[in-house]
Design a protein around this motif. Structure first.
Motif, PDB file in Angstrom:
ATOM      1  N   ILE A 244       3.791   2.015   0.890  1.00 34.43           N
ATOM      2  CA  ILE A 244       3.496   1.003   1.616  1.00 34.43           C
ATOM      3  C   ILE A 244       3.060  -0.341   0.849  1.00 34.43           C
ATOM      4  O   ILE A 244       2.673  -1.527   1.227  1.00 34.43           O
ATOM      5  CB  ILE A 244       2.193   1.127   2.528  1.00 34.43           C
ATOM      6  CG1 ILE A 244       0.979   1.441   1.291  1.00 34.43           C
ATOM      7  CG2 ILE A 244       2.268   2.444   3.499  1.00 34.43           C
ATOM      8  CD1 ILE A 244      -0.440   1.488   2.018  1.00 34.43           C
ATOM      9  N   GLY A 245       3.808  -0.429  -0.439  1.00 34.90           N
ATOM     10  CA  GLY A 245       3.694  -1.680  -1.164  1.00 34.90           C
ATOM     11  C   GLY A 245       2.575  -2.109  -1.744  1.00 34.90           C
ATOM     12  O   GLY A 245       2.215  -3.228  -1.826  1.00 34.90           O
ATOM     13  N   ASP A 246       1.598  -0.999  -2.268  1.00 29.67           N
ATOM     14  CA  ASP A 246       0.377  -1.408  -2.767  1.00 29.67           C
ATOM     15  C   ASP A 246       0.138  -0.560  -4.151  1.00 29.67           C
ATOM     16  O   ASP A 246       0.999   0.008  -4.563  1.00 29.67           O
ATOM     17  CB  ASP A 246      -0.647  -0.752  -1.790  1.00 29.67           C
ATOM     18  CG  ASP A 246      -1.767  -1.788  -1.788  1.00 29.67           C
ATOM     19  OD1 ASP A 246      -2.532  -2.346  -2.760  1.00 29.67           O
ATOM     20  OD2 ASP A 246      -2.021  -2.471  -0.768  1.00 29.67           O
ATOM     21  N   LEU A 247      -0.993  -0.514  -4.516  1.00 27.92           N
ATOM     22  CA  LEU A 247      -1.323  -0.064  -5.824  1.00 27.92           C
ATOM     23  C   LEU A 247      -1.774   1.595  -5.875  1.00 27.92           C
ATOM     24  O   LEU A 247      -2.025   2.036  -5.090  1.00 27.92           O
ATOM     25  CB  LEU A 247      -2.699  -0.944  -6.319  1.00 27.92           C
ATOM     26  CG  LEU A 247      -2.674  -2.221  -6.261  1.00 27.92           C
ATOM     27  CD1 LEU A 247      -3.782  -2.857  -7.047  1.00 27.92           C
ATOM     28  CD2 LEU A 247      -1.481  -2.676  -7.005  1.00 27.92           C
ATOM     29  N   THR A 248      -1.331   2.103  -7.095  1.00 24.34           N
ATOM     30  CA  THR A 248      -1.799   3.302  -7.455  1.00 24.34           C
ATOM     31  C   THR A 248      -3.092   3.283  -8.054  1.00 24.34           C
ATOM     32  O   THR A 248      -3.761   2.488  -8.150  1.00 24.34           O
ATOM     33  CB  THR A 248      -1.002   3.967  -8.318  1.00 24.34           C
ATOM     34  OG1 THR A 248      -1.200   3.393  -9.786  1.00 24.34           O
ATOM     35  CG2 THR A 248       0.343   4.104  -8.132  1.00 24.34           C
ATOM     36  N   SER A 249      -3.741   4.452  -8.086  1.00 25.29           N
ATOM     37  CA  SER A 249      -5.093   4.737  -8.507  1.00 25.29           C
ATOM     38  C   SER A 249      -5.368   4.128 -10.142  1.00 25.29           C
ATOM     39  O   SER A 249      -6.489   3.442 -10.369  1.00 25.29           O
ATOM     40  CB  SER A 249      -5.785   5.935  -8.818  1.00 25.29           C
ATOM     41  OG  SER A 249      -6.035   6.485  -7.575  1.00 25.29           O
ATOM     42  N   LEU A 250      -4.337   4.170 -10.956  1.00 25.36           N
ATOM     43  CA  LEU A 250      -4.130   3.709 -12.074  1.00 25.36           C
ATOM     44  C   LEU A 250      -4.206   2.077 -12.108  1.00 25.36           C
ATOM     45  O   LEU A 250      -4.841   1.440 -12.738  1.00 25.36           O
ATOM     46  CB  LEU A 250      -2.876   3.935 -13.084  1.00 25.36           C
ATOM     47  CG  LEU A 250      -3.171   5.392 -13.624  1.00 25.36           C
ATOM     48  CD1 LEU A 250      -1.648   5.818 -14.122  1.00 25.36           C
ATOM     49  CD2 LEU A 250      -4.070   5.477 -14.745  1.00 25.36           C
ATOM     50  N   ASP A 251      -3.558   1.525 -11.195  1.00 30.14           N
ATOM     51  CA  ASP A 251      -3.437   0.238 -11.023  1.00 30.14           C
ATOM     52  C   ASP A 251      -4.553  -0.254 -10.603  1.00 30.14           C
ATOM     53  O   ASP A 251      -5.062  -1.294 -10.908  1.00 30.14           O
ATOM     54  CB  ASP A 251      -2.154  -0.195  -9.768  1.00 30.14           C
ATOM     55  CG  ASP A 251      -0.982   0.141 -10.221  1.00 30.14           C
ATOM     56  OD1 ASP A 251      -0.485   0.144 -11.499  1.00 30.14           O
ATOM     57  OD2 ASP A 251       0.160   0.477  -9.467  1.00 30.14           O
ATOM     58  N   SER A 252      -5.520   0.276  -9.580  1.00 37.44           N
ATOM     59  CA  SER A 252      -6.938  -0.089  -9.132  1.00 37.44           C
ATOM     60  C   SER A 252      -7.672   0.029 -10.197  1.00 37.44           C
ATOM     61  O   SER A 252      -8.619  -1.027 -10.173  1.00 37.44           O
ATOM     62  CB  SER A 252      -7.138   0.826  -7.856  1.00 37.44           C
ATOM     63  OG  SER A 252      -8.595   0.667  -7.540  1.00 37.44           O
ATOM     64  N   GLU A 261     -16.917  -1.508  -8.922  1.00 41.47           N
ATOM     65  CA  GLU A 261     -16.607  -1.816  -7.681  1.00 41.47           C
ATOM     66  C   GLU A 261     -15.787  -0.783  -7.022  1.00 41.47           C
ATOM     67  O   GLU A 261     -15.373   0.041  -7.587  1.00 41.47           O
ATOM     68  CB  GLU A 261     -15.978  -3.257  -7.749  1.00 41.47           C
ATOM     69  CG  GLU A 261     -14.716  -3.328  -8.511  1.00 41.47           C
ATOM     70  CD  GLU A 261     -14.237  -4.798  -8.516  1.00 41.47           C
ATOM     71  OE1 GLU A 261     -13.077  -4.845  -8.848  1.00 41.47           O
ATOM     72  OE2 GLU A 261     -14.962  -5.721  -8.838  1.00 41.47           O
ATOM     73  N   ALA A 262     -15.709  -0.916  -5.825  1.00 38.15           N
ATOM     74  CA  ALA A 262     -14.988  -0.119  -4.897  1.00 38.15           C
ATOM     75  C   ALA A 262     -13.336  -0.218  -5.226  1.00 38.15           C
ATOM     76  O   ALA A 262     -12.972  -1.296  -5.814  1.00 38.15           O
ATOM     77  CB  ALA A 262     -14.986  -0.324  -3.527  1.00 38.15           C
ATOM     78  N   PRO A 263     -12.675   0.850  -5.232  1.00 38.63           N
ATOM     79  CA  PRO A 263     -11.295   0.771  -5.536  1.00 38.63           C
ATOM     80  C   PRO A 263     -10.547  -0.025  -4.866  1.00 38.63           C
ATOM     81  O   PRO A 263     -10.837  -0.419  -3.655  1.00 38.63           O
ATOM     82  CB  PRO A 263     -10.784   2.187  -5.373  1.00 38.63           C
ATOM     83  CG  PRO A 263     -12.141   3.124  -5.438  1.00 38.63           C
ATOM     84  CD  PRO A 263     -13.135   2.187  -4.826  1.00 38.63           C
ATOM     85  N   PHE A 264      -9.491  -0.897  -5.209  1.00 36.95           N
ATOM     86  CA  PHE A 264      -8.663  -1.709  -4.536  1.00 36.95           C
ATOM     87  C   PHE A 264      -7.155  -1.314  -4.277  1.00 36.95           C
ATOM     88  O   PHE A 264      -6.561  -1.176  -5.364  1.00 36.95           O
ATOM     89  CB  PHE A 264      -8.660  -3.335  -5.227  1.00 36.95           C
ATOM     90  CG  PHE A 264      -7.989  -4.282  -4.717  1.00 36.95           C
ATOM     91  CD1 PHE A 264      -8.314  -4.925  -3.740  1.00 36.95           C
ATOM     92  CD2 PHE A 264      -6.838  -4.768  -5.355  1.00 36.95           C
ATOM     93  CE1 PHE A 264      -7.550  -5.996  -2.926  1.00 36.95           C
ATOM     94  CE2 PHE A 264      -6.165  -5.901  -4.613  1.00 36.95           C
ATOM     95  CZ  PHE A 264      -6.516  -6.357  -3.643  1.00 36.95           C
ATOM     96  N   HIS A 265      -6.853  -0.890  -3.118  1.00 36.35           N
ATOM     97  CA  HIS A 265      -5.742  -0.662  -3.091  1.00 36.35           C
ATOM     98  C   HIS A 265      -4.948  -0.633  -1.548  1.00 36.35           C
ATOM     99  O   HIS A 265      -5.612  -1.544  -0.853  1.00 36.35           O
ATOM    100  CB  HIS A 265      -5.558   1.023  -3.507  1.00 36.35           C
ATOM    101  CG  HIS A 265      -6.724   1.773  -2.835  1.00 36.35           C
ATOM    102  ND1 HIS A 265      -6.891   2.022  -1.660  1.00 36.35           N
ATOM    103  CD2 HIS A 265      -7.821   2.369  -3.556  1.00 36.35           C
ATOM    104  CE1 HIS A 265      -7.932   2.655  -1.281  1.00 36.35           C
ATOM    105  NE2 HIS A 265      -8.647   2.745  -2.503  1.00 36.35           N
TER     106      HIS A 265
END
Length: 334
Positions: A244-252, A261-265
């Motif tokens: 969906i064009g968003d981040l992985t957990s590593l990116d987050s 802070e809360a994960p960003f993804h």
């Protein structure tokens, strides 16, 4: 542990006042407080009032926009897109829920892609909402890279929960579980209570097994089920990230730069209309599903979510839920 009795309205009011004090706009306050109250009343404590700490911290760090409204993008396809614009995910999901339901009924299947959101909540309330609209549904999110892959020694995957629900005439069949052996919030609750973790759920900073909650927080969690859970976790990374064009957990994790802070993804929700997909034979399919559920119950096995529904009924009937006094004191200190 000393506990206090709070009514549903008191739980909701405590969440509302805390979020307002933290600067959240009215639509965000309502969406988040509703979610936290629902989880608390179902005895889902790790995703109830306890999550207010993360909500407050994310605004204090300046990373979450507590007032911005999501941007909904609709076309003539079965895909609904919503940009949360760097806010908590719940408001964005609720803004997109009606068109998701409409498209699932029109096409038989529809997908909701939520982008640029901070996520901290349980998935099952959103899935249950779709089930009560007569749809089957599936949801996935990545998180931060807190979880080691099977055979690994450090975090590369998120807790990566999966939730699925099937509509029924009674309470729907719903499961919601992390692909990690433990949820991150559960480890924090163990740490706050001074209790050791079960064996086999976490690694310390050196990649060695540990039952110390703080060592686990500093190290990594394990996936459930060894390589099978690890493979499912990787699937969630791909479905709710690159797809969906968003981040992985590593990116987050990299995006957070070490901040608590809360994960960003992103988040993906798939909705299925049993009537359309069965070619108008949903009544027959529903009967087969109910025979399956009955057979499971006849063997003495418990369907997922039954314990939560029992807690909901119990707390609703008695008119209150028991909450740790220390937790309430800590929230009020925010």
């Amino acid at each position: 542990m000393t506990t206090l009795r709070l009514t549903r309205d008191e739980v909701h009011d405590l969440a509302t006042r805390t979020l307002q004090k933290a600067g959240y706009g009215p639509n965000h306050v309502r969406a988040i407080a509703d979610m936290l109250t629902t989880c608390q009343m179902d005895d889902c404590r790790s995703h109830g009032l306890f999550r207010l700490f993360m909500c407050v911290e994310t605004t204090r760090s300046g990373q979450v926009d507590p007032t911005v409204e999501p941007q909904l993008t609709l076309d003539d396809s079965a895909v609904v897109r919503v940009d949360a614009k760097g806010a908590i995910s719940l408001r964005a999901v609720q803004a997109a829920m009606a068109p998701l339901i409409d498209r699932a009924r029109s096409f038989g299947i529809a997908a909701l892609a939520v982008n640029r959101c901070y996520h901290f909540s349980a998935l099952w309330p959103e899935i249950e909402q779709l089930n009560r609209a007569g749809l089957a549904a599936l949801s996935m999110v990545p998180s931060h890279a807190w979880v080691a892959p099977a055979g690994g020694t450090r975090g590369a995957l998120g807790t990566n929960p999966i939730s699925f629900g099937w509509p029924r005439s009674e309470d729907p069949f719903v499961f919601d579980f992390a692909t990690s052996a433990f949820a991150r919030g559960e480890i924090e609750l163990y740490r706050r209570a001074g209790k050791p973790l079960p064996e086999g759920v976490a690694l310390d900073r050196a990649g060695q097994p540990t039952t110390d909650p703080q060592a686990a927080m500093d190290g990594a969690m394990c996936t459930f089920g060894g390589y099978k859970g690890s493979a499912l976790s990787i699937m969630v990374e791909l479905m709710a990230g690159p797809l969906i064009g968003d981040l992985t957990s590593l990116d987050s994790m990299a995006h957070a730069q070490g901040r608590p802070e809360a994960p960003f993804h992103g988040q993906i929700i798939l909705a299925f209309d049993p009537e359309r997909l069965s070619g108008g034979q949903h009544s027959d399919g529903d009967a087969r599903a109910e025979r399956l559920f009955a057979e499971i119950g006849a063997q003495g096995a418990r369907l997922p979510s039954q314990r939560r529904y029992a807690a909901r009924a119990r707390n609703t009937a008695r008119g209150f839920v028991e909450v740790s006094k220390q937790l309430i004191d800590d929230i009020r200190a925010l």
